[in-house]
Design a protein around this motif. Sequence first.
Motif, PDB file in Angstrom:
ATOM      1  N   GLN A 140       0.822  -1.206   0.000  1.00  0.00           N
ATOM      2  CA  GLN A 140       0.000   0.000   0.000  1.00  0.00           C
ATOM      3  C   GLN A 140       0.857   1.257   0.000  1.00  0.00           C
ATOM      4  OE1 GLN A 140      -2.320  -0.974   3.463  1.00  0.00           O
ATOM      5  NE2 GLN A 140      -4.151  -1.267   2.232  1.00  0.00           N
ATOM      6  N   GLN A 141       2.000   1.219   0.636  1.00  0.00           N
ATOM      7  CA  GLN A 141       2.866   2.385   0.712  1.00  0.00           C
ATOM      8  C   GLN A 141       3.551   2.677  -0.615  1.00  0.00           C
ATOM      9  OE1 GLN A 141       5.496   1.563   3.954  1.00  0.00           O
ATOM     10  NE2 GLN A 141       3.915   1.778   5.494  1.00  0.00           N
ATOM     11  N   THR A 142       3.638   1.672  -1.507  1.00  0.00           N
ATOM     12  CA  THR A 142       4.359   1.886  -2.755  1.00  0.00           C
ATOM     13  C   THR A 142       3.437   1.996  -3.965  1.00  0.00           C
ATOM     14  OG1 THR A 142       4.617  -0.494  -3.088  1.00  0.00           O
ATOM     15  CG2 THR A 142       6.393   0.650  -1.915  1.00  0.00           C
ATOM     16  N   THR A 143       2.148   2.078  -3.743  1.00  0.00           N
ATOM     17  CA  THR A 143       1.230   2.197  -4.876  1.00  0.00           C
ATOM     18  C   THR A 143       1.173   3.639  -5.365  1.00  0.00           C
ATOM     19  OG1 THR A 143      -0.675   2.509  -3.431  1.00  0.00           O
ATOM     20  CG2 THR A 143      -0.186   0.237  -4.139  1.00  0.00           C
TER      21      THR A 143
END
Length: 134
Positions: free
Chosen positions: A5-8
């Motif tokens: 989720q942090q890298t989307t």
Amino acid sequence: MNDLQQTTEYIRRGTKRPFFFPFPLFLMELPLSMTARVLYAIMLNRAMLSQHNGWTDEQGRVYILFPEAEMCAVLHKGQTTVKTVLRDLTKAGLLEKAPRPHGRANRLYVKVIPDAHAGKRKRRDYSYEGEDSL
């Protein structure tokens, strides 16, 4: 939040397509589990690689080598689930196994539904044919 989720990112003009498996639209019309559909897409991807590399039998049919233990690992599923899915794909006519001797991995023949039969299925247009960007 997890790492994914942090890298989307949002899709924008020019966003490059991520790597993906082919997912034939006819799978949406067949009474198969989602696990069976995903495994079929993975096997179809491997069959396309085998086709590219010339992995064919004496009859010119493309085959893949994909041990069940590896399928379990890729799908994060147990052996019972994988065996059920393989049986369902075989029953649907999308997979054929050719046993090999001495404990070697079975040859698997991934089969497709020819376009000639497309008119018999209800046609839905889920497709997008474009360039590599989304």
